[in-house]
Design a protein around this motif. Structure first.
Motif, mmCIF file in Angstrom:
data_model
loop_
_atom_site.group_PDB
_atom_site.id
_atom_site.type_symbol
_atom_site.label_atom_id
_atom_site.label_comp_id
_atom_site.label_asym_id
_atom_site.label_seq_id
_atom_site.Cartn_x
_atom_site.Cartn_y
_atom_site.Cartn_z
ATOM 1 N N SER A 94 0.737 4.656 1.251
ATOM 2 C CA SER A 94 -0.122 4.055 0.224
ATOM 3 C C SER A 94 0.339 4.406 -1.187
ATOM 4 O O SER A 94 -0.099 3.778 -2.156
ATOM 5 C CB SER A 94 -1.576 4.479 0.427
ATOM 6 N N ASN A 95 1.234 5.371 -1.303
ATOM 7 C CA ASN A 95 1.842 5.665 -2.604
ATOM 8 C C ASN A 95 2.898 4.629 -2.985
ATOM 9 O O ASN A 95 3.392 4.604 -4.120
ATOM 10 C CB ASN A 95 2.476 7.058 -2.613
ATOM 11 N N LEU A 96 3.284 3.797 -2.009
ATOM 12 C CA LEU A 96 4.168 2.635 -2.207
ATOM 13 C C LEU A 96 5.599 3.002 -2.586
ATOM 14 O O LEU A 96 6.328 2.193 -3.155
ATOM 15 C CB LEU A 96 3.583 1.687 -3.263
ATOM 16 N N GLY A 97 6.002 4.212 -2.217
ATOM 17 C CA GLY A 97 7.403 4.571 -2.442
ATOM 18 C C GLY A 97 8.352 3.671 -1.670
ATOM 19 O O GLY A 97 9.452 3.368 -2.142
ATOM 20 N N PHE A 98 7.926 3.208 -0.497
ATOM 21 C CA PHE A 98 8.788 2.341 0.309
ATOM 22 C C PHE A 98 9.012 0.999 -0.386
ATOM 23 O O PHE A 98 10.081 0.391 -0.247
ATOM 24 C CB PHE A 98 8.214 2.139 1.714
ATOM 25 N N VAL A 99 8.028 0.536 -1.155
ATOM 26 C CA VAL A 99 8.209 -0.706 -1.916
ATOM 27 C C VAL A 99 9.194 -0.484 -3.046
ATOM 28 O O VAL A 99 10.081 -1.314 -3.290
ATOM 29 C CB VAL A 99 6.850 -1.208 -2.463
ATOM 30 N N GLU A 100 9.039 0.628 -3.721
ATOM 31 C CA GLU A 100 9.962 0.954 -4.814
ATOM 32 C C GLU A 100 11.394 1.076 -4.304
ATOM 33 O O GLU A 100 12.344 0.657 -4.985
ATOM 34 C CB GLU A 100 9.518 2.262 -5.487
ATOM 35 N N ARG A 101 11.547 1.608 -3.087
ATOM 36 C CA ARG A 101 12.890 1.765 -2.501
ATOM 37 C C ARG A 101 13.367 0.507 -1.772
ATOM 38 O O ARG A 101 14.443 0.498 -1.204
ATOM 39 C CB ARG A 101 12.892 2.950 -1.518
ATOM 40 N N LYS A 102 12.523 -0.550 -1.784
ATOM 41 C CA LYS A 102 12.854 -1.829 -1.132
ATOM 42 C C LYS A 102 13.063 -1.665 0.376
ATOM 43 O O LYS A 102 13.911 -2.308 0.990
ATOM 44 C CB LYS A 102 14.086 -2.474 -1.792
ATOM 45 N N GLU A 103 12.256 -0.789 0.962
ATOM 46 C CA GLU A 103 12.276 -0.587 2.406
ATOM 47 C C GLU A 103 11.222 -1.465 3.074
ATOM 48 O O GLU A 103 10.294 -1.958 2.424
ATOM 49 C CB GLU A 103 12.009 0.883 2.731
ATOM 50 N N ASN A 104 11.371 -1.636 4.372
ATOM 51 C CA ASN A 104 10.413 -2.428 5.141
ATOM 52 C C ASN A 104 9.447 -1.518 5.892
ATOM 53 O O ASN A 104 9.722 -0.340 6.117
ATOM 54 C CB ASN A 104 11.154 -3.329 6.137
ATOM 55 N N LEU A 105 8.338 -2.100 6.305
ATOM 56 C CA LEU A 105 7.360 -1.408 7.138
ATOM 57 C C LEU A 105 7.041 -2.309 8.316
ATOM 58 O O LEU A 105 6.674 -3.478 8.129
ATOM 59 C CB LEU A 105 6.084 -1.102 6.351
ATOM 60 N N VAL A 106 7.196 -1.784 9.542
ATOM 61 C CA VAL A 106 6.917 -2.555 10.750
ATOM 62 C C VAL A 106 5.811 -1.844 11.524
ATOM 63 O O VAL A 106 5.928 -0.667 11.864
ATOM 64 C CB VAL A 106 8.179 -2.691 11.632
ATOM 65 N N LEU A 107 4.745 -2.583 11.789
ATOM 66 C CA LEU A 107 3.605 -2.060 12.540
ATOM 67 C C LEU A 107 3.573 -2.757 13.894
ATOM 68 O O LEU A 107 3.400 -3.979 13.975
ATOM 69 C CB LEU A 107 2.308 -2.333 11.791
ATOM 70 N N LEU A 108 3.746 -1.977 14.962
ATOM 71 C CA LEU A 108 3.773 -2.522 16.314
ATOM 72 C C LEU A 108 2.547 -2.053 17.091
ATOM 73 O O LEU A 108 2.072 -0.931 16.902
ATOM 74 C CB LEU A 108 5.037 -2.057 17.049
ATOM 75 N N GLY A 109 2.061 -2.919 17.991
ATOM 76 C CA GLY A 109 0.943 -2.507 18.831
ATOM 77 C C GLY A 109 0.198 -3.705 19.369
ATOM 78 O O GLY A 109 0.364 -4.834 18.893
ATOM 79 N N PRO A 110 -0.644 -3.488 20.362
ATOM 80 C CA PRO A 110 -1.411 -4.584 20.959
ATOM 81 C C PRO A 110 -2.441 -5.131 19.973
ATOM 82 O O PRO A 110 -2.705 -4.526 18.927
ATOM 83 C CB PRO A 110 -2.079 -3.921 22.171
ATOM 84 N N PRO A 111 -3.061 -6.261 20.298
ATOM 85 C CA PRO A 111 -4.062 -6.856 19.401
ATOM 86 C C PRO A 111 -5.246 -5.923 19.165
ATOM 87 O O PRO A 111 -5.674 -5.193 20.054
ATOM 88 C CB PRO A 111 -4.510 -8.118 20.158
ATOM 89 N N GLY A 112 -5.752 -5.957 17.941
ATOM 90 C CA GLY A 112 -6.989 -5.255 17.628
ATOM 91 C C GLY A 112 -6.880 -3.795 17.264
ATOM 92 O O GLY A 112 -7.900 -3.130 17.074
#
Length: 257
Positions: A94-112
């Motif tokens: 939530s500090n958004l360092g990954f956005v500043e570094r132009k990195e991606n975020l992948v969230l995996l998991g079943p529905p819900g």
């Protein structure tokens, strides 16, 4: 004479589109006279108010442009229901360092399990931090790109998408993709590679992406670019949406028993 000068100054503020300063100027003049404030103090207060209003308008514009289907926050996420998620890791994201570094975020998991909730919450934080952000479900995004093939505008649409600092793609994997869609998705990931962040949610493990994209070669190429600079979070658990229904059923069974 004072009224004429006030009218002229307010006219100048309107022309300069300093709406908040124009709105507050009469009150500030009365307050400045009452407290014997100097011109610099009054201007400090007025310009601060205008700057806050300008930032609020810019934020509202970014939020509207982002196309979020609803509002979600990190504070509203029930970490106790999904113990597989590290609250510390999410707060760090939530500090958004990954956005500043132009990195991606992948969230995996079943529905819900909260993938969409977290992606939107982080997207709203990105908007608040001044990053241009846009949200799509995978299906609507790919349908929009496929429609561009009819008038050969896919290049312009891909460039338009590449300008957003954060692109959220929700629910990749719920519908199988043909080779045309897979190729467009590859082009999208490629044009953003090391240039801007993608937040992606999926119900499919990476081992299933070859089947999802109808081509193991292109799936590998997509994953190679998507995951080179990425944070991957695997969420394991039950559907949050079904927890209340499940509780009702359990209570009903107990009462019948």
């Amino acid at each position: 004479m004072a009224d004429l000068k006030l009218h002229k100054v307010r006219g100048n503020l309107k022309e300069l589109k300093l709406r908040r300063m124009d709105e507050l100027l009469p009150d500030y003049l009365r307050e400045a006279e009452r407290q014997e404030l100097g011109l610099l103090d009054a201007m400090d207060g007025l310009t601060t108010e205008e700057l806050c209003a300008k930032r609020e308008r810019a934020l509202n514009h970014r939020l509207k442009k982002a196309r979020f289907p609803f509002v979600k926050t990190i504070e509203g996420f029930d970490f106790s229901f999904q113990p597989s998620i590290s609250k510390r890791q999410i707060m760090e994201l939530s500090n958004l360092g990954f956005v500043e570094r132009k990195e991606n975020l992948v969230l995996l998991g079943p529905p819900g399990v909260g993938k969409t909730h977290l992606s939107i919450a982080l997207g709203i934080l990105a908007c608040r931090a001044g990053y241009s952000t846009i949200f799509y479900t995978a299906d609507e995004l790919l349908q929009w790109l496929i429609s561009s093939l009819a008038d050969n505008s896919q290049g312009e649409k891909l460039r338009r998408l590449s300008r957003f600092q954060v692109l959220i793609i929700d629910e990749i994997g719920y519908l199988p993709l043909n080779k045309v869609a897979a190729n467009l998705f590859f082009q999208l990931v490629s044009c953003r590679y090391e240039k801007a962040s993608i937040i992606l949610t999926s119900n499919k493990s990476f081992s299933s992406w070859g089947e999802l994209f109808s081509d193991s070669v292109i799936a590998t190429a997509i994953l190679d670019r998507l995951l080179h600079h990425a944070v991957v979070i695997n969420i394991k658990g039950e559907s949050y949406r079904l927890k209340d229904k499940r509780k009702i059923l359990v209570d009903k069974e107990r009462s019948n028993g």
